[in-house]
Design an enzyme around this catalytic site. Structure first.
Site, PDB file in Angstrom:
ATOM      1  N   ASP A  91      11.909  52.944  35.244  1.00 52.27           N
ATOM      2  CA  ASP A  91      12.972  52.096  35.796  1.00 52.27           C
ATOM      3  C   ASP A  91      12.460  50.661  35.768  1.00 52.27           C
ATOM      4  O   ASP A  91      11.971  50.123  36.756  1.00 52.27           O
ATOM      5  CB  ASP A  91      13.297  52.547  37.221  1.00 52.27           C
ATOM      6  N   ALA A  92      12.557  50.068  34.567  1.00 52.91           N
ATOM      7  CA  ALA A  92      11.931  48.766  34.334  1.00 52.91           C
ATOM      8  C   ALA A  92      12.969  47.667  34.168  1.00 52.91           C
ATOM      9  O   ALA A  92      12.636  46.491  34.197  1.00 52.91           O
ATOM     10  CB  ALA A  92      11.048  48.833  33.093  1.00 52.91           C
ATOM     11  N   LYS A  93      14.231  48.059  33.977  1.00 55.45           N
ATOM     12  CA  LYS A  93      15.330  47.091  33.861  1.00 55.45           C
ATOM     13  C   LYS A  93      14.982  45.952  32.904  1.00 55.45           C
ATOM     14  O   LYS A  93      14.984  44.794  33.264  1.00 55.45           O
ATOM     15  CB  LYS A  93      15.727  46.587  35.254  1.00 55.45           C
ATOM     16  N   ARG A  94      14.703  46.310  31.659  1.00 51.34           N
ATOM     17  CA  ARG A  94      14.372  45.329  30.650  1.00 51.34           C
ATOM     18  C   ARG A  94      15.605  44.929  29.861  1.00 51.34           C
ATOM     19  O   ARG A  94      16.708  45.449  30.081  1.00 51.34           O
ATOM     20  CB  ARG A  94      13.291  45.894  29.712  1.00 51.34           C
ATOM     21  N   THR A 122      15.417  52.124  31.808  1.00 50.93           N
ATOM     22  CA  THR A 122      16.601  51.410  32.292  1.00 50.93           C
ATOM     23  C   THR A 122      16.661  50.029  31.631  1.00 50.93           C
ATOM     24  O   THR A 122      15.648  49.349  31.480  1.00 50.93           O
ATOM     25  CB  THR A 122      16.602  51.266  33.827  1.00 50.93           C
TER      26      THR A 122
END
Lengths: 279, 279
Positions: A91-94, A122
């Site tokens: 869950d790194a939201k890159r 993510t």
């Protein structure tokens, strides 16, 4: 892990639980040392008691990056504690322009030139197709695209109506289905607004929905199941703090086990109920 | 570095150049070893020849994360090569719910409990106010909020019209001005659509605009200056590949120096022209 394997895993474990591994010293059991060794012990214990009932694990990179320069190798060490038959989500939201997105994809989906233990990442939709496509080029890997998040700030832009009538998060779901397919693209949709979760399910009847915000953030598992779970529309219900920090003293292991067992019993019930129905 | 110091720096160096440090083995000078030591030598050389004419440096974390688990400590090593009087931007494009955003803010803005060398961090607006606010709590640090990006995918959502008539990127600029101020919030606006860059400047007359996409991506410095630079509206023009990879052989240092000097001469010209005007 591909879609067929994930669905089989959900059937076998009678669970769609995704355990969030967010190690935070501020909420950490008092009985453990506040060191990387302490965290490793903690997460290893949590994995041990949750793995019989979990089909996925979600590691939030924010909590690992905050550990300092060692946080990254520590992140990879933790992924190695996970058994091979669970889905692992970073869950790194890159998200970035194509050339940079390709570098992020390498960073998460490859290790020493081979496929890494990360199954899904993510990603933000804000920068559009060429910022997401590089992540979709890896066989057996998934993008978990942020559609509707569980926080209050989702109202600032995601819930804004566009001129053609849809809300922004609906536009994200509609447009991005041209970029990937049900085998490599899942959507992140918060549990805190079940009526909107239902709209995402209607727009994406077969996509896996990764649903955070259950428990501590106020979302209800029953409402999530009711809004989004169908026989052909899988859900991964992500629960972090209500499991990890179910107890703040040395009973944390038993408390986490009890929390997970409760969740799984309810999931078994709704999965049985859903089987054979398709809406 | 605060706004006053940044404006003074721009006046002193007669430059608003932000050099992007994106180390990529695929574009790397053949004469250097393809190792971390090689990259360090390369970036150290680039910094040496660019620093007389640059007011800011932007490190894209994608390129450091792709270097493997050592990438993070290497990222911090590179920040230490930069002199104290330049603005340092971590182009990490982060963003998450409040508790996670607070962890990212710690990861970038603190080192060993003290303020880090990072002055500004790029952040996604998609998750709204509570995903951005934690980054605005650090004295002297900046959020560079993504408004309009330079890539083709910007059209997918950022250019969509909302029901009240504005486009999404305009809504981001309008709404987010309630979250921060001209001393801690700048906007990222791509150089590739100067007519829209002009609209952002009109909506945010005094905010610093960080403008990537010049050179390799097709944006023109002249068009950027004309659209966005005013006496009270500063611009940071970010240029990466046209400087770093101006030559792919062992003339890279001279080639980078020449590229930067050309850019600075033009910037000096437009800064002189702009001084005293306010629109």
């Amino acid at each position: 892990m591909n879609r067929t394997q994930l669905l089989e895993l959900i059937r076998r474990k009678k669970s769609f639980l995704c355990v969030g591994l967010d190690p935070d010293y501020n909420q950490f059991p008092q009985s453990l040392p506040h060191t990387l060794d302490g965290i490793r012990q903690f997460l290893s214990d949590i994995i041990e008691v949750t793995v019989p009932h979990a089909v996925a694990y979600k590691l939030n990179t924010a909590f690992f990056e905050a550990l300092g320069p060692d946080g990254w190798s520590f992140f990879w060490q933790i992924t190695e504690l996970l058994p091979p038959d669970v889905l692992v989500i970073a869950d790194a939201k890159r998200g970035d322009i194509g050339s940079s997105a390709a570098k992020y994809a390498e960073a998460f989906f490859l290790r020493n030139g081979k496929p890494s233990r990360i199954d899904a990442l993510t990603v933000f939709p804000y920068m559009g197709q060429d910022s997401v496509s590089p992540f979709l080029q890896y066989e057996g890997k998934w993008v978990a695209l942020l559609a509707l998040t569980s926080n209050s700030g989702a109202e600032d832009f995601q819930l804004k109506h566009l001129s053609r009538g849809t809300m922004l998060f609906e536009e994200v779901v509609l447009t991005s289905q041209q970029w990937g397919n049900i085998d490599n693209l899942m959507y992140v949709v918060g549990a805190t607004r079940p009526e909107l979760l239902r709209r995402v399910r209607a727009l994406a009847p077969q996509h896996v929905l990764l649903v955070p915000g259950i428990g501590h953030q106020g979302g209800s598992l029953a409402a999530v199941a009711e809004a989004a779970l169908t026989a052909s529309g899988p859900v991964l219900a992500a629960v972090s703090r209500s499991i990890l920090y179910a107890s703040s003293d040395n009973t944390y292991k038993d408390a986490a086990a009890a929390a997970v067992q409760n969740l799984q019993e309810y999931m078994k019930f709704v999965l049985n109920k859903t089987e054979g129905t398709d809406s």
